[in-house]
Design an enzyme around this catalytic site. Structure first.
Site, short mmCIF file in Angstrom:
data_model
loop_
_atom_site.label_atom_id
_atom_site.label_comp_id
_atom_site.label_asym_id
_atom_site.label_seq_id
_atom_site.Cartn_x
_atom_site.Cartn_y
_atom_site.Cartn_z
N GLY A 1 30.88 40.68 43.11
CA GLY A 1 31.46 41.81 43.66
C GLY A 1 31.26 42.08 44.92
O GLY A 1 31.33 43.57 45.15
N ASN B 1 34.17 42.16 47.01
CA ASN B 1 35.68 42.95 46.93
C ASN B 1 35.05 44.60 45.78
O ASN B 1 35.49 45.37 46.94
CB ASN B 1 36.17 42.18 46.13
CG ASN B 1 36.95 41.27 47.07
OD1 ASN B 1 37.57 41.35 48.19
ND2 ASN B 1 36.82 40.15 47.51
N ARG C 1 38.14 33.40 21.00
CA ARG C 1 38.55 34.34 22.20
C ARG C 1 39.76 35.36 21.65
O ARG C 1 39.83 36.12 22.57
CB ARG C 1 39.58 33.03 23.40
CG ARG C 1 40.07 33.73 24.24
CD ARG C 1 38.74 33.53 24.86
NE ARG C 1 38.57 33.77 26.16
CZ ARG C 1 38.06 33.64 27.35
NH1 ARG C 1 37.21 33.41 27.24
NH2 ARG C 1 38.58 33.62 28.76
N ASN D 1 45.26 41.51 42.00
CA ASN D 1 44.24 41.02 41.91
C ASN D 1 44.21 40.42 43.34
O ASN D 1 44.87 40.60 43.92
CB ASN D 1 44.65 39.75 41.24
CG ASN D 1 43.82 38.34 41.04
OD1 ASN D 1 43.14 38.30 41.48
ND2 ASN D 1 43.73 37.06 41.44
N HIS E 1 43.87 37.06 45.73
CA HIS E 1 43.13 36.01 45.56
C HIS E 1 42.99 35.15 46.39
O HIS E 1 44.05 35.50 47.66
CB HIS E 1 44.80 35.36 44.52
CG HIS E 1 45.39 33.78 44.72
ND1 HIS E 1 44.26 33.13 43.33
CD2 HIS E 1 45.08 32.69 45.39
CE1 HIS E 1 44.50 32.62 43.90
NE2 HIS E 1 45.07 31.96 44.63
N ASP F 1 48.52 33.45 38.92
CA ASP F 1 48.57 34.46 41.37
C ASP F 1 50.30 33.86 41.40
O ASP F 1 50.93 33.81 42.45
CB ASP F 1 48.02 33.11 41.67
CG ASP F 1 46.75 32.61 40.93
OD1 ASP F 1 45.99 34.52 41.62
OD2 ASP F 1 46.19 31.61 41.48
N GLN G 1 37.67 39.34 56.74
CA GLN G 1 39.02 39.17 57.44
C GLN G 1 40.14 40.24 56.60
O GLN G 1 41.50 40.21 57.03
CB GLN G 1 39.57 37.99 58.54
CG GLN G 1 38.45 37.98 58.96
CD GLN G 1 39.00 37.14 60.77
OE1 GLN G 1 39.77 36.35 60.67
NE2 GLN G 1 38.08 36.68 61.40
N GLU H 1 39.90 39.48 52.96
CA GLU H 1 40.00 40.41 51.15
C GLU H 1 40.00 41.82 50.80
O GLU H 1 39.96 43.11 50.61
CB GLU H 1 39.41 39.70 50.69
CG GLU H 1 39.63 37.96 50.09
CD GLU H 1 38.84 37.20 49.06
OE1 GLU H 1 38.47 37.41 48.07
OE2 GLU H 1 38.90 36.06 49.11
C1 GAR Z 1 36.73 36.87 46.10
O1 GAR Z 1 36.56 35.59 47.00
C2 GAR Z 1 38.11 36.00 45.37
O2 GAR Z 1 39.25 36.24 45.99
C3 GAR Z 1 37.86 35.33 44.25
O3 GAR Z 1 36.83 35.69 43.14
C4 GAR Z 1 36.55 35.74 44.59
C5 GAR Z 1 34.96 37.19 44.66
O4 GAR Z 1 34.01 37.49 45.25
N1 GAR Z 1 39.23 35.80 43.01
C6 GAR Z 1 39.60 34.60 42.68
O5 GAR Z 1 39.82 33.63 43.02
C7 GAR Z 1 40.37 34.76 41.46
N2 GAR Z 1 41.53 34.06 41.62
P1 GAR Z 1 33.17 38.88 44.78
O6 GAR Z 1 32.45 38.93 43.12
O7 GAR Z 1 32.37 38.64 46.37
O8 GAR Z 1 34.28 39.73 45.04
#
Ligand code: GAR
Length: 204
Positions: free
Chosen positions: A11, A13, A65, A107, A109, A146, A174, A176
């Site tokens: 988490g 992000n 699902r 999203n 990525h 994506d 830098q 995300e």
């Molecule tokens: C992040 O690096 C994000 O870009 C990636 O998962 C991580 C989550 O980190 N997302 C993907 O790969 C989606 N395709 P976080 O839980 O610390 O935010």
């Protein structure tokens, strides 16, 4: 703007979004709910610490699902959000949800949307081929993997001897944690539109 943030793991992000709302980098935005598919996700703790409603909807609790997908959408709809933010959400979004939330799901990525790890190949723990630049992409979610309209991207330098872990951290710090909050702020302030599959940003 009311948002739901969907998470699966640490988490960081989500934390970047919470902090950006707190310090005014993101305006006109409120997190209504944080939803995790994983009960152990530290992201749920981050939400609780920030006083945000945090729920777990795990596929493991459903017999199929399809049943999970249906209930996930039903619960999401109950929050009446304007935008769904996938912040490290490692669940395939069902077509029905994409249809209902067309251009309302974003999203983050950790690459420029290529294939492979960060769009790069890994060989014996180091990044192969000497690629010098990678980055992150914030995009709307469509039916593909994506492939949706790109809102923001940011380049990050790949340094000699980088391991995937070192590079991952740099891409987060830098790129995300900056472009996702920025994209949310642009959307919250009505500055993002999608025309013919392309994002148009009102530069002001
Ligand atoms: C992040 O690096 C994000 O870009 C990636 O998962 C991580 C989550 O980190 N997302 C993907 O790969 C989606 N395709 P976080 O839980 O610390 O935010």
């Amino acid at each position: 703007m009311k948002i739901a943030v969907c998470v699966s793991g640490g988490g960081t992000n989500l934390q970047a979004i919470i902090d950006a709302i707190d310090n005014g980098t993101i305006t006109n935005t409120q997190i209504e709910v944080v939803i995790s598919n994983n009960a152990d996700a530290y992201a749920l703790e981050r939400a609780k610490k920030a006083g945000i409603k945090a729920v777990c909807i795990s596929p493991k609790s459903y017999e199929s699902r399809a049943a999970f997908n249906e209930d996930f959408l039903k619960q999401l709809n109950s929050y009446h959000v304007d935008l769904v933010v996938l912040a490290g959400f490692l669940v395939v979004i069902p077509p029905e949800m994409i249809k209902q939330y067309r251009n309302k799901i974003i999203n983050i990525h950790p690459s420029f949307c290529g294939t492979g790890y960060y769009g790069l190949k890994v060989h014996e723990g180091v990044l192969a081929r000497g690629v010098k630049v990678t980055g992150a992409t914030c995009h709307f979610v469509d039916e593909g993997t994506d492939t949706g309209p790109i809102i923001l991207q940011k380049a990050v330098e790949v340094k000699q001897g980088d391991t995937p872990e070192v590079l991952q951290r740099r891409v987060m710090e830098q790129a995300e944690w900056k472009i996702m909050p920025h994209a949310i702020d642009l959307i919250a302030n009505g500055r993002v539109s999608v025309e013919d599959g392309h994002v148009i940003i009102d530069e002001k």
